[in-house]
Write a protein that holds these residues in place. Structure first.
Motif, PDB file in Angstrom:
ATOM      1  N   ALA A 136       0.814  -1.218   0.000  1.00 46.07           N
ATOM      2  CA  ALA A 136       0.000   0.000   0.000  1.00 46.07           C
ATOM      3  C   ALA A 136       0.845   1.266   0.000  1.00 46.07           C
ATOM      4  O   ALA A 136       0.443   2.300  -0.554  1.00 46.07           O
ATOM      5  CB  ALA A 136      -0.943  -0.011   1.201  1.00 46.07           C
ATOM      6  N   ASP A 137       2.036   1.211   0.608  1.00 51.41           N
ATOM      7  CA  ASP A 137       2.878   2.407   0.710  1.00 51.41           C
ATOM      8  C   ASP A 137       3.927   2.483  -0.398  1.00 51.41           C
ATOM      9  O   ASP A 137       4.875   3.264  -0.312  1.00 51.41           O
ATOM     10  CB  ASP A 137       3.576   2.458   2.075  1.00 51.41           C
ATOM     11  CG  ASP A 137       4.460   1.233   2.321  1.00 51.41           C
ATOM     12  OD1 ASP A 137       4.398   0.263   1.530  1.00 51.41           O
ATOM     13  OD2 ASP A 137       5.221   1.241   3.311  1.00 51.41           O
ATOM     14  N   TRP A 138       3.758   1.676  -1.449  1.00 50.13           N
ATOM     15  CA  TRP A 138       4.761   1.649  -2.532  1.00 50.13           C
ATOM     16  C   TRP A 138       4.809   2.987  -3.262  1.00 50.13           C
ATOM     17  O   TRP A 138       3.784   3.603  -3.543  1.00 50.13           O
ATOM     18  CB  TRP A 138       4.419   0.549  -3.534  1.00 50.13           C
ATOM     19  CG  TRP A 138       5.425   0.445  -4.659  1.00 50.13           C
ATOM     20  CD1 TRP A 138       6.619  -0.184  -4.635  1.00 50.13           C
ATOM     21  CD2 TRP A 138       5.306   1.005  -5.970  1.00 50.13           C
ATOM     22  NE1 TRP A 138       7.271  -0.069  -5.850  1.00 50.13           N
ATOM     23  CE2 TRP A 138       6.486   0.668  -6.691  1.00 50.13           C
ATOM     24  CE3 TRP A 138       4.331   1.775  -6.614  1.00 50.13           C
ATOM     25  CZ2 TRP A 138       6.708   1.050  -8.016  1.00 50.13           C
ATOM     26  CZ3 TRP A 138       4.546   2.158  -7.933  1.00 50.13           C
ATOM     27  CH2 TRP A 138       5.723   1.804  -8.618  1.00 50.13           C
TER      28      TRP A 138
ATOM     29  N   ASP B   8      10.210  -8.457   7.962  1.00 47.70           N
ATOM     30  CA  ASP B   8       9.220  -9.162   7.135  1.00 47.70           C
ATOM     31  C   ASP B   8       9.012  -8.425   5.813  1.00 47.70           C
ATOM     32  O   ASP B   8       8.714  -7.240   5.788  1.00 47.70           O
ATOM     33  CB  ASP B   8       7.904  -9.242   7.927  1.00 47.70           C
ATOM     34  CG  ASP B   8       6.779  -9.911   7.168  1.00 47.70           C
ATOM     35  OD1 ASP B   8       7.021 -10.473   6.077  1.00 47.70           O
ATOM     36  OD2 ASP B   8       5.642  -9.875   7.681  1.00 47.70           O
ATOM     37  N   SER B   9       9.147  -9.158   4.714  1.00 47.74           N
ATOM     38  CA  SER B   9       8.967  -8.541   3.389  1.00 47.74           C
ATOM     39  C   SER B   9       7.503  -8.336   3.040  1.00 47.74           C
ATOM     40  O   SER B   9       7.182  -7.610   2.094  1.00 47.74           O
ATOM     41  CB  SER B   9       9.617  -9.412   2.309  1.00 47.74           C
ATOM     42  OG  SER B   9       8.936 -10.657   2.192  1.00 47.74           O
ATOM     43  N   GLY B  10       6.604  -9.013   3.786  1.00 46.17           N
ATOM     44  CA  GLY B  10       5.189  -8.909   3.461  1.00 46.17           C
ATOM     45  C   GLY B  10       4.769  -9.800   2.309  1.00 46.17           C
ATOM     46  O   GLY B  10       3.620  -9.740   1.854  1.00 46.17           O
TER      47      GLY B  10
END
Length: 495
Positions: A169-171, A196-198
């Protein structure tokens, strides 16, 4: 008498290489990972980091415990070990230097030598530092996967089509001008992370590169064509992020504090960095004790993630039977500091950057399953493959084939390894023997450094001005100035 001894040693070398099976028809699988501290790997004896697949591989290969790169960062190191020439000869000493434009006329790289021999060439992920640095060299590949091909390259499409990965979402997209301050800040923020990479394992690029490699190996098993396959893993390069399942494997509270803290350093050649920011991670200021432990735990998690991926590749190699006629080389392009000396990332001539993992398996080699404590250099890679595969190599290469060590890993070998540093704040050269490390700087706060590696393996006390080491300093300086030809193995003649 000395001539006779030289002839006898040369004869012994030839005899040792003859003890290897016929390797000229074999394939080559090169697994290269980025920014790997050899001492962090479980297969190199780290008691915390879990690398079961590399452990398994190491039991069937030769692990080189004193393997040293020739430059302090990716581009010059890769340029060196892919040409068989040293950084001052390639004229590539920094990441920002375009390899194509700097290499002397007529210099070829490992893929070009292999192509001339008739190999089918495939690369998955990064091999050279950047595509635009190596367009000519990449153009000889028959297949390029998960790596930007050079202009005009025409080859097959992906062997596996993966589904797209949702963006967080914050990309934020990178600024278009790579020379702008905004781009540099965007890149810093992308790199300066851990945890954590998500993503799931299957969504990660490194997993997909390994899955692609496994698929290609199954194709190669059917085609029976002699191949060279280079497979990259981007971790443990920063950001130190990977799927949560790996992060959860390591408790930061159980991670020891980094050795060689800045306050223990005497007459240190890198004082600014020891107490200030670092490249790639902890770029603004030094981490807290807790942050350091968390970052090291994340680094280990990244290595375990990479190890799982490598296991998938090695499993495919064995399932297809290709393990019986494929030379496998596992290496890191240089090392990585994990808080020692207050350092994070690479860019130094200290052991953590200079030393990198190198594990080699030649099917049927007598030394498989053994450890080699002799000094080898990454510049030796092209000459070694040249000897094993009967490649037509020029006479001016600056490495030495270590094929004899694949027969007898205990035989006397190189006296020293050499490295060059050029990172803006410092320009220097270093020579490292089993007992000492000696550095000279043309730029920087002090002109020279000398470390007694037997008494001070973590390089905390610079004894270059200690009268007790006056003779050692002279001998090491003489060796540095004499250069790599003065450190060749017994019985090996220079070019």
């Amino acid at each position: 008498m000395s001539v006779l001894c030289g002839l006898l040693l040369a004869t012994c070398l030839a005899g040792e290489v003859e003890a290897l099976p016929n390797t000229s028809h074999m394939n080559v699988l090169l697994i290269d990972i980025e920014d790997c501290n050899a001492a962090a790997l479980g297969c190199y004896g780290n008691p915390i980091c879990k690398t079961p697949n590399l452990d398994r591989f190491t039991r069937t290969a030769v692990r080189f415990d004193r393997a040293y790169v020739q430059a302090v960062c990716c581009n010059p190191s890769r340029t060196s070990f892919l040409t068989g020439l040293r950084p001052l000869t390639t004229r590539v000493t920094r990441n920002e230097q375009e390899m194509d434009a700097h290499l002397p006329e007529g210099v070829l790289t490992l893929p070009e030598y292999l192509k001339a021999k008739g190999f089918y060439l495939a690369v998955i992920g990064k091999l050279f530092h950047r595509t635009d640095y190596a367009e000519k060299q990449l153009s000889v590949f028959n297949r390029i996967e998960m790596y930007t091909p050079p202009p005009g390259w025409k080859g097959p499409g992906p062997v596996i089509k993966f589904p797209p990965v949702p963006r967080p979402a914050d990309w934020q997209p990178p600024p278009k001008d790579e020379k702008s301050r905004e781009y540099r800040e965007w890149r810093r923020k992308q790199s300066d992370r851990y945890g954590d990479s998500g993503r799931t394992r299957e969504q990660e690029g490194d997993y997909r590169m390994a899955a692609t490699a496994a698929a290609l190996l199954r194709e190669f098993a059917k085609s029976k064509q002699q191949f060279f396959l280079a497979v990259a893993q981007s971790r443990p390069h920063t950001p130190l992020i990977c799927p949560k399942q790996y992060i959860d494997m390591y408790d930061p509270a159980k991670i020891p504090d980094p050795p060689a803290p800045p306050e223990s350093l005497v007459n240190f050649p890198y004082p600014k960095r020891a107490f200030g920011g670092n490249p790639d991670i902890f770029t603004v200021k030094q981490p807290t004790r807790q942050q350091a432990k968390e970052a090291i735990a994340a680094y280990y998690a990244c290595l375990t993630f990479v190890d799982d991926n490598i296991g998938m590749i090695l499993d495919a190699l064995e399932e297809t039977g290709l393990d019986k006629n494929t030379i496998v080389i596992f290496l890191g392009d240089h090392g990585f500091h994990l808080g020692d000396h207050g350092f994070w990332s690479k860019y130094s001539m200290l052991e953590a950057t200079h030393r990198a993992p190198l594990i080699v398996r030649v099917p049927g080699a007598p030394a498989n399953g053994k450890t080699c404590d002799e000094i080898v250099e990454f510049v030796d890679l092209v000459p070694t493959l040249g000897e094993l595969l009967k490649l037509d190599l020029p006479k001016n290469l600056e490495g030495t084939s270590f094929a004899p060590l694949l027969v007898n890993p205990q035989r006397p070998w190189k006296k020293a390894a050499f490295i060059v540093e050029d990172d803006g704040d410092a320009f220097g050269e270093c020579v490292r023997t089993k007992k000492y490390s000696y550095m000279e700087f043309k730029k920087g706060p002090i002109p020279a450094a000398l470390y007694d590696l037997e008494k001070d393996p973590w390089e905390t006390r610079n004894v270059v001005d200690d009268p007790a080491y006056e003779q050692v300093r002279k001998e090491m300086a003489d060796l540095l100035h004499a250069g790599w030809k003065a450190a060749l193995p017994p019985g090996v003649a220079g070019p």
